[in-house]
Scaffold this motif. Structure first.
Motif, mmCIF file in Angstrom:
data_model
loop_
_atom_site.group_PDB
_atom_site.id
_atom_site.type_symbol
_atom_site.label_atom_id
_atom_site.label_comp_id
_atom_site.label_asym_id
_atom_site.label_seq_id
_atom_site.Cartn_x
_atom_site.Cartn_y
_atom_site.Cartn_z
ATOM 1 N N VAL A 1 0.843 -1.192 0.000
ATOM 2 C CA VAL A 1 0.000 0.000 0.000
ATOM 3 C C VAL A 1 0.875 1.237 0.000
ATOM 4 C CG1 VAL A 1 -1.634 1.363 1.366
ATOM 5 C CG2 VAL A 1 -1.937 -1.088 1.191
ATOM 6 N N SER A 2 0.483 2.237 -0.771
ATOM 7 C CA SER A 2 1.096 3.564 -0.699
ATOM 8 C C SER A 2 0.002 4.569 -0.399
ATOM 9 C CB SER A 2 1.789 3.919 -2.013
ATOM 10 O OG SER A 2 2.189 5.289 -2.015
ATOM 11 N N MET A 3 0.056 5.182 0.788
ATOM 12 C CA MET A 3 -0.915 6.219 1.127
ATOM 13 C C MET A 3 -0.689 7.445 0.259
ATOM 14 S SD MET A 3 -2.658 4.649 3.372
ATOM 15 C CE MET A 3 -3.683 5.930 4.111
ATOM 16 N N LYS A 4 0.572 7.743 -0.041
ATOM 17 C CA LYS A 4 0.907 8.911 -0.858
ATOM 18 C C LYS A 4 0.336 8.784 -2.263
ATOM 19 C CE LYS A 4 4.903 11.441 -2.689
ATOM 20 N NZ LYS A 4 6.400 11.488 -2.756
ATOM 21 N N GLU A 5 0.447 7.613 -2.851
ATOM 22 C CA GLU A 5 -0.041 7.403 -4.214
ATOM 23 C C GLU A 5 -1.500 6.963 -4.247
ATOM 24 O OE1 GLU A 5 1.825 8.425 -6.518
ATOM 25 O OE2 GLU A 5 3.622 8.635 -5.273
ATOM 26 N N GLY A 6 -2.048 6.627 -3.080
ATOM 27 C CA GLY A 6 -3.447 6.213 -3.013
ATOM 28 C C GLY A 6 -3.713 4.874 -3.661
ATOM 29 N N LEU A 7 -2.773 3.925 -3.525
ATOM 30 C CA LEU A 7 -2.876 2.641 -4.210
ATOM 31 C C LEU A 7 -2.663 1.467 -3.265
ATOM 32 C CD1 LEU A 7 -0.763 3.274 -7.444
ATOM 33 C CD2 LEU A 7 -3.246 3.411 -7.207
ATOM 34 N N LEU A 8 -3.404 0.397 -3.508
ATOM 35 C CA LEU A 8 -3.124 -0.922 -2.956
ATOM 36 C C LEU A 8 -2.906 -1.847 -4.148
ATOM 37 C CD1 LEU A 8 -4.829 -2.843 -0.074
ATOM 38 C CD2 LEU A 8 -4.476 -3.979 -2.266
ATOM 39 N N VAL A 9 -1.776 -2.547 -4.166
ATOM 40 C CA VAL A 9 -1.446 -3.448 -5.276
ATOM 41 C C VAL A 9 -1.339 -4.867 -4.741
ATOM 42 C CG1 VAL A 9 0.194 -4.007 -7.092
ATOM 43 C CG2 VAL A 9 -0.261 -1.617 -6.519
ATOM 44 N N GLU A 10 -2.094 -5.773 -5.350
ATOM 45 C CA GLU A 10 -2.075 -7.195 -5.009
ATOM 46 C C GLU A 10 -1.403 -7.969 -6.137
ATOM 47 O OE1 GLU A 10 -5.205 -10.977 -4.831
ATOM 48 O OE2 GLU A 10 -5.957 -8.924 -5.050
ATOM 49 N N VAL A 11 -0.497 -8.873 -5.800
ATOM 50 C CA VAL A 11 0.087 -9.781 -6.784
ATOM 51 C C VAL A 11 -0.225 -11.213 -6.368
ATOM 52 C CG1 VAL A 11 1.906 -8.223 -7.567
ATOM 53 C CG2 VAL A 11 2.346 -9.721 -5.619
ATOM 54 N N SER A 12 -0.547 -12.031 -7.344
ATOM 55 C CA SER A 12 -0.903 -13.417 -7.089
ATOM 56 C C SER A 12 0.344 -14.290 -7.015
ATOM 57 C CB SER A 12 -1.830 -13.940 -8.187
ATOM 58 O OG SER A 12 -2.060 -15.327 -8.027
ATOM 59 N N SER A 13 0.312 -15.284 -6.140
ATOM 60 C CA SER A 13 1.411 -16.257 -6.052
ATOM 61 C C SER A 13 1.225 -17.432 -6.998
ATOM 62 C CB SER A 13 1.530 -16.790 -4.617
ATOM 63 O OG SER A 13 1.811 -15.763 -3.714
ATOM 64 N N LEU A 14 0.013 -17.596 -7.552
ATOM 65 C CA LEU A 14 -0.302 -18.769 -8.363
ATOM 66 C C LEU A 14 -0.679 -18.435 -9.801
ATOM 67 C CD1 LEU A 14 -2.491 -20.690 -5.749
ATOM 68 C CD2 LEU A 14 -0.067 -21.012 -6.234
ATOM 69 N N TYR A 15 -0.932 -17.163 -10.081
ATOM 70 C CA TYR A 15 -1.340 -16.726 -11.416
ATOM 71 C C TYR A 15 -0.530 -15.497 -11.802
ATOM 72 C CZ TYR A 15 -5.458 -19.550 -10.237
ATOM 73 O OH TYR A 15 -6.299 -20.569 -9.846
ATOM 74 N N ASP A 16 -0.309 -15.328 -13.098
ATOM 75 C CA ASP A 16 0.420 -14.155 -13.579
ATOM 76 C C ASP A 16 -0.550 -12.978 -13.643
ATOM 77 O OD1 ASP A 16 2.230 -12.416 -14.632
ATOM 78 O OD2 ASP A 16 2.810 -13.679 -16.334
ATOM 79 N N LEU A 17 -0.906 -12.482 -12.462
ATOM 80 C CA LEU A 17 -1.916 -11.436 -12.331
ATOM 81 C C LEU A 17 -1.503 -10.442 -11.256
ATOM 82 C CD1 LEU A 17 -4.805 -10.268 -12.863
ATOM 83 C CD2 LEU A 17 -5.585 -11.773 -11.006
ATOM 84 N N MET A 18 -1.556 -9.168 -11.598
ATOM 85 C CA MET A 18 -1.391 -8.075 -10.646
ATOM 86 C C MET A 18 -2.655 -7.216 -10.710
ATOM 87 S SD MET A 18 1.620 -5.175 -10.448
ATOM 88 C CE MET A 18 1.249 -4.451 -12.062
ATOM 89 N N SER A 19 -3.228 -6.912 -9.542
ATOM 90 C CA SER A 19 -4.439 -6.103 -9.477
ATOM 91 C C SER A 19 -4.158 -4.831 -8.700
ATOM 92 C CB SER A 19 -5.585 -6.876 -8.817
ATOM 93 O OG SER A 19 -5.901 -8.038 -9.561
ATOM 94 N N ILE A 20 -4.618 -3.699 -9.241
ATOM 95 C CA ILE A 20 -4.381 -2.389 -8.643
ATOM 96 C C ILE A 20 -5.709 -1.817 -8.178
ATOM 97 C CG2 ILE A 20 -3.437 -0.084 -9.021
ATOM 98 C CD1 ILE A 20 -1.728 -1.274 -11.275
ATOM 99 N N PHE A 21 -5.745 -1.384 -6.906
ATOM 100 C CA PHE A 21 -6.955 -0.851 -6.292
ATOM 101 C C PHE A 21 -6.690 0.543 -5.742
ATOM 102 C CE2 PHE A 21 -6.887 -5.436 -5.787
ATOM 103 C CZ PHE A 21 -8.169 -5.839 -6.152
ATOM 104 N N ASP A 22 -7.755 1.306 -5.509
ATOM 105 C CA ASP A 22 -7.609 2.508 -4.692
ATOM 106 C C ASP A 22 -7.676 2.091 -3.226
ATOM 107 O OD1 ASP A 22 -10.302 2.253 -3.907
ATOM 108 O OD2 ASP A 22 -11.020 3.765 -5.321
ATOM 109 N N LEU A 23 -7.554 3.046 -2.318
ATOM 110 C CA LEU A 23 -7.458 2.712 -0.901
ATOM 111 C C LEU A 23 -8.771 2.262 -0.288
ATOM 112 C CD1 LEU A 23 -5.021 5.501 0.359
ATOM 113 C CD2 LEU A 23 -4.505 3.142 -0.268
ATOM 114 N N GLU A 24 -9.880 2.407 -1.035
ATOM 115 C CA GLU A 24 -11.173 1.904 -0.581
ATOM 116 C C GLU A 24 -11.457 0.508 -1.120
ATOM 117 O OE1 GLU A 24 -13.065 3.472 1.657
ATOM 118 O OE2 GLU A 24 -11.424 4.923 1.742
ATOM 119 N N GLY A 25 -10.518 -0.041 -1.889
ATOM 120 C CA GLY A 25 -10.696 -1.372 -2.435
ATOM 121 C C GLY A 25 -11.391 -1.428 -3.771
ATOM 122 N N ASN A 26 -11.555 -0.282 -4.432
ATOM 123 C CA ASN A 26 -12.169 -0.255 -5.759
ATOM 124 C C ASN A 26 -11.131 -0.636 -6.811
ATOM 125 O OD1 ASN A 26 -14.814 0.927 -4.956
ATOM 126 N ND2 ASN A 26 -13.494 2.618 -4.318
#
Length: 331
Positions: free
Chosen positions: A205-230
């Motif tokens: 999470v970066s509060m400054k950039e307003g981002l939460l980034v999730e990366v999967s351990s089993l799939y080649d997938l990265m998901s980017i969210f805002d700080l509310e989970g959108n």
């Protein structure tokens, strides 16, 4: 209150669309000659599953394989070793199943013990001065039906967390959301990728950039969210769709972009990551970093512009200046 999210598109090829497909990640830069070693003054022996975290006051190394001290602290500015504490065991002052460790502005460490279902609070100075005799305080008892395993400390009432919900004696479901370490309140984000049936991964999470980034351990997938989970975007790499794959091992969100560590090996036998992938803050691929050795874990210290790394190599701990990642070109 859980947030209900919706996907905003599928199969789009535009760079800023919700769904980003990247069939090639082959802009490789080797930075092995730019690495600096640290953590050598005490002849430390690091196990094969260390976790690194750039905390408020310390660089924290949790050594899950250590037969002695599980928690080791380093000075954040010059990286010299300060000491260690937290022995593994069933005793009243010992740790049975340690989780993510972080520190606050007052030099206290939050240490989850998932075996005892408690969050312990350590005064770092006192624990370093008397590692054998120090007794941590119990800050919070955990609910065994829903509890945080990994978290990013923001303040005394807000952490972003990986939240685990046991579904049987041997299985669990994984969510992301917020955790109040004062009250124990957990709020899970509602979005789940429709094609991911076993959710395992890491986040930052970066509060400054307003981002939460999730990366999967089993799939080649990265998901980017805002700080509310959108959901802002799903980013699919060239290995998307492959099975039995070990993919992302870690992620850091910085002011310059997103750093991820990537394996690409077989899930059952892969140990560590073979490279770093760099993205801009919208998830567009920039380059791949070859470190010249197997990477076990990493964290990023925004204050000192350093990437801190642990290796399965003669060099156990190394660091790299930010400019070596973002500015150095091929050749």
């Amino acid at each position: 209150m859980a947030l209900i999210l919706a996907m905003a598109g599928s199969g789009c090829s535009q760079q800023d669309a919700t769904e980003k497909h990247q069939p090639h990640r082959d802009e490789v830069v080797n930075v092995a000659d730019q690495l600096h070693e640290w953590g050598t003054e005490e002849d430390l022996l690091i196990g094969k599953w260390p976790r690194l975290k750039a905390g408020k006051q310390f660089i924290i190394l949790v050594d899950y394989d250590s037969p002695e001290q599980l928690i080791r602290l380093f000075d954040r500015q010059d990286l010299h070793f300060l000491g260690g504490f937290g022995e593994q065991g069933q005793g009243p002052n010992e740790l049975t199943m340690i989780g993510t460790v972080s520190d606050d502005d007052n030099g206290r460490l939050l240490v989850p013990d998932h075996g005892k279902l408690k969050i312990l609070s350590y005064d770092a100075d006192s624990a370093l001065a008397d590692p054998q005799g120090y007794a941590p305080q119990v800050k919070l008892s955990l609910d065994n039906t829903l509890f945080p395993t990994d978290y990013k400390y923001i303040n005394d009432t807000l952490c972003y967390a990986t939240i685990v919900q046991p579904t049987s004696v041997s299985t669990f479901d994984q969510h992301y959301g917020t955790w109040n370490p004062q009250t124990g309140e957990l709020r899970t984000f509602a979005y789940r990728h429709p094609d991911i049936h076993k959710r395992r991964g890491k986040f930052d999470v970066s509060m400054k950039e307003g981002l939460l980034v999730e990366v999967s351990s089993l799939y080649d997938l990265m998901s980017i969210f805002d700080l509310e989970g959108n959901l802002m975007s799903n980013v699919y790499g060239p290995d998307w769709g492959k099975t039995h794959l070990s993919t992302f091992r870690g992620v850091a969100v910085t002011s310059k972009g997103i750093i991820t560590s990537y394996s690409g090996g077989d899930y059952l036998s892969s140990h560590g990551a073979r490279c770093l992938h760099l993205f801009d803050l919208k998830g567009n691929y920039l380059k791949t970093i070859d470190l010249g050795r197997t990477l076990l874990d990493f964290c990023y210290d925004e204050t000192y512009h350093r990437l801190l790394l642990s290796f399965d190599h003669e060099m156990q701990l190394g660091w790299l200046f930010r400019y070596c990642l973002w500015l150095r070109q091929n050749g």
